[in-house]
Structure formats: structure tokens, C-alpha cells
Motif scaffolding. Structure first.
Motif, PDB file in Angstrom:
ATOM      1  N   THR A 126      -9.435   5.914  -5.192  1.00 33.56           N
ATOM      2  CA  THR A 126      -9.098   4.502  -5.668  1.00 33.56           C
ATOM      3  C   THR A 126      -8.124   4.267  -4.363  1.00 33.56           C
ATOM      4  O   THR A 126      -7.482   4.891  -3.766  1.00 33.56           O
ATOM      5  CB  THR A 126      -8.400   4.181  -6.787  1.00 33.56           C
ATOM      6  N   ARG A 127      -7.767   2.797  -3.947  1.00 36.25           N
ATOM      7  CA  ARG A 127      -6.980   2.516  -2.963  1.00 36.25           C
ATOM      8  C   ARG A 127      -5.382   2.750  -3.401  1.00 36.25           C
ATOM      9  O   ARG A 127      -4.690   3.406  -2.405  1.00 36.25           O
ATOM     10  CB  ARG A 127      -7.100   1.164  -2.623  1.00 36.25           C
ATOM     11  N   GLU A 128      -5.224   2.718  -4.594  1.00 36.56           N
ATOM     12  CA  GLU A 128      -3.812   3.557  -5.057  1.00 36.56           C
ATOM     13  C   GLU A 128      -3.515   4.602  -4.620  1.00 36.56           C
ATOM     14  O   GLU A 128      -2.509   5.111  -4.477  1.00 36.56           O
ATOM     15  CB  GLU A 128      -3.708   3.137  -6.428  1.00 36.56           C
ATOM     16  N   LYS A 129      -4.590   5.582  -4.641  1.00 34.52           N
ATOM     17  CA  LYS A 129      -4.323   6.952  -4.413  1.00 34.52           C
ATOM     18  C   LYS A 129      -4.251   7.517  -3.005  1.00 34.52           C
ATOM     19  O   LYS A 129      -3.226   8.072  -2.309  1.00 34.52           O
ATOM     20  CB  LYS A 129      -5.655   7.936  -4.775  1.00 34.52           C
ATOM     21  N   ALA A 130      -5.050   6.541  -2.033  1.00 36.44           N
ATOM     22  CA  ALA A 130      -4.694   6.456  -0.633  1.00 36.44           C
ATOM     23  C   ALA A 130      -3.236   6.087  -0.426  1.00 36.44           C
ATOM     24  O   ALA A 130      -2.786   6.632   0.537  1.00 36.44           O
ATOM     25  CB  ALA A 130      -5.733   5.712   0.095  1.00 36.44           C
ATOM     26  N   GLU A 131      -2.925   5.106  -0.983  1.00 38.36           N
ATOM     27  CA  GLU A 131      -1.725   4.363  -0.600  1.00 38.36           C
ATOM     28  C   GLU A 131      -0.349   5.312  -1.021  1.00 38.36           C
ATOM     29  O   GLU A 131       0.762   5.156  -0.500  1.00 38.36           O
ATOM     30  CB  GLU A 131      -1.492   2.999  -1.269  1.00 38.36           C
ATOM     31  N   ALA A 132      -0.771   6.228  -2.095  1.00 39.49           N
ATOM     32  CA  ALA A 132       0.356   7.181  -2.389  1.00 39.49           C
ATOM     33  C   ALA A 132       0.699   8.222  -1.352  1.00 39.49           C
ATOM     34  O   ALA A 132       1.804   8.883  -1.398  1.00 39.49           O
ATOM     35  CB  ALA A 132      -0.256   7.826  -3.883  1.00 39.49           C
ATOM     36  N   ILE A 133      -0.121   8.532  -0.474  1.00 39.56           N
ATOM     37  CA  ILE A 133       0.309   9.231   0.691  1.00 39.56           C
ATOM     38  C   ILE A 133       1.096   8.804   1.370  1.00 39.56           C
ATOM     39  O   ILE A 133       1.156   7.775   2.003  1.00 39.56           O
ATOM     40  CB  ILE A 133      -1.109   9.607   1.409  1.00 39.56           C
ATOM     41  N   PRO A 134       2.256   9.693   1.841  1.00 35.39           N
ATOM     42  CA  PRO A 134       3.501   9.026   2.511  1.00 35.39           C
ATOM     43  C   PRO A 134       2.936   8.647   3.950  1.00 35.39           C
ATOM     44  O   PRO A 134       2.070   9.013   4.484  1.00 35.39           O
ATOM     45  CB  PRO A 134       4.242  10.647   2.839  1.00 35.39           C
TER      46      PRO A 134
END
Length: 258
Positions: A126-134
Motif C-alpha cells: 500500500t502507499r501508506e507503507k511506502a510513505e512510512a519509510i523516512p
């Protein structure tokens, strides 16, 4: 060379390249180069130049369609694109110094394996998981992998899109549509840089073959991109995987013939 033969070869080369670009952000050189070398007996270095130039409009149109459907991450792709562009020139120069038989054979097997991977283990991130990367981590990874991808793309023309897709999904955690959209956005500029470098070093190609490859690749890339943006993630993974596997097998067959 017979006009009908040229038209037939470039049509199927453009179809394979366009589908690979629109569905998976794959470089056109993965298909066009071996077909031009095998059936039209074209110089491998020039064939890669034609394939890269065919990528420019095909990737550009695909990026527009993905962006229109909000499946393009321009901001985070710019850092990687800068490194890819820089090292594409280096890779293209290095390729001009090597024997012709070295060209075009580097990433075919990896294309096949990546296709198997999408079929067996679909990318459902999901895009949320990608955006969680610093943000800092994303930048560092983009710099490192952008340099590697650019070198490979300029060197053989066939590895850039495949490696971008792999890095964007596996390293940066993008979902498949966002990964392909960002990949074709980067590849449009990378292909432009690579093709200009190839033609500057090796001269201009046959205008008929060149124009036919560009047109057919563009048409099929648009068809694939429109379908991909309407497809469900799981279906898109399967279709992308099948396209990559088929292209990998076909290109390996062409290389075996040569």
C-alpha cells in the motif's frame, strides 16, 4: 532490405516493447534490440540507440496516463532520475568501447525472473507503507540505486526499466501502479539521454526502421498503460508477470538464434 520485412519486424518489435513499457515500465531495448539484430542484421550498438529513442515517446505517453490516474510520484522520483541520467551517459560511453557481442544480453534472464516473481508473489504494497519509510532513507537509496540503474541502462539499454521496477517495488515499497508510473517517467528522460549519446557516438540510424519502431512502440505502450491503470492490483500483477515472462523467453530465443 525488403519493405514488408522491415514493417513486419518493427511491428512485432514495437508491440512487444510497447506492452512491456505500458505494463511494466520495461525498456524497449529488451525487445527491439535483439529483433533488429536477429532479423534485420543491424549493428547492435545502433539497434540499442533505436530502441532507446523508441522509449522516449512511449515512456512519456505512459507516464502521462499514469500521472493522470494519480499513479506517478514525481517528487521522490526526481532524485533517482538525476542519478540515472548522469550515469546513463557514462554507461553509454563504456558500451561504445566494447565488442558488439557484449551488447543487449545482460538483463534478459532477470526480466524473465522478475515476471515469475510478479506471478508467484504479487506486489500488494500500500502507499501508506511506502510513505512510512523516512525521507532521508529514500533519498540515500535513490542515489545509490539510481547510479547503478543509469550505468546499466546506458551500457546495454535493456536493464533500466526492469531494475527501476524492481527497486521501486522491493526497495522503496511502491505499489505496482505507482512503481510503473514513476519508472516510465524516469525512463522517458533516461532513454532520451541514452539515445542522444548513442547517436552522437555512432551516427544516425536507418530512418525507416527508426520511425517504424518509434510509432509502433508508442501505440502499444498507450494501449497497455490505459488497461493497466484500470486493472485491479492483483490482475495487473499477473498480467505484468505474464508479459515479462513471455518477453524474457522470446528475447532469450532471439539471442540463441544469433
Amino acid at each position: 532490405m525488403n519493405f514488408a520485412v522491415i514493417l513486419l519486424v518493427t511491428f512485432f518489435a514495437g508491440m512487444g516493447a510497447g506492452l512491456g513499457t505500458g505494463f511494466a515500465g520495461l525498456s524497449a531495448a529488451a525487445v527491439i534490440s535483439p529483433m533488429l539484430i536477429t532479423f534485420l542484421h543491424m549493428d547492435p550498438y545502433m539497434a540499442v540507440g533505436i530502441a532507446l529513442s523508441s522509449d522516449v515517446l512511449a515512456s512519456g505517453v505512459s507516464a502521462y496516463i499514469y500521472g493522470k490516474n494519480k499513479n506517478l510520484d514525481v517528487r521522490n522520483g526526481l532524485v533517482m532520475m538525476a542519478m540515472v541520467l548522469l550515469f546513463t551517459v557514462f554507461g553509454s560511453y563504456a558500451a561504445s568501447l566494447l565488442p558488439a557481442r557484449t551488447m543487449g544480453s545482460f538483463s534478459v534472464f532477470m526480466t524473465f525472473m522478475l515476471g515469475v516473481k510478479f506471478i508467484v508473489r504479487p506486489v500488494m504494497t500500500t502507499r501508506e507503507k511506502a510513505e512510512a519509510i523516512p525521507a532521508k532513507t529514500r533519498v540515500i537509496k535513490s542515489l545509490i540505486f539510481g547510479a547503478l540503474i543509469g550505468t546499466v541502462c546506458g551500457f546495454v539499454g535493456a536493464g533500466g526499466g526492469m531494475m527501476l521496477l524492481l527497486v521501486l517495488t522491493s526497495v522503496l515499497g511502491y505499489d505496482l501502479k505507482m512503481a510503473v508510473g514513476t519508472s516510465v517517467f524516469i525512463m522517458a528522460f533516461t532513454a532520451l539521454t541514452g539515445s542522444v549519446s548513442h547517436f552522437a557516438l555512432g551516427g544516425l540510424p536507418d530512418p525507416l526502421v527508426w520511425a517504424a519502431c518509434v510509432i509502433f512502440t508508442l501505440l502499444w505502450a498507450r494501449v497497455a498503460a490505459v488497461f493497466a491503470n484500470k486493472a485491479e492490483p492483483k490482475v495487473l500483477n499477473r498480467v505484468t508477470g505474464v508479459v515479462l515472462v513471455i518477453l524474457g523467453v522470446v528475447v532469450m530465443g532471439f539471442q540463441w538464434l544469433t
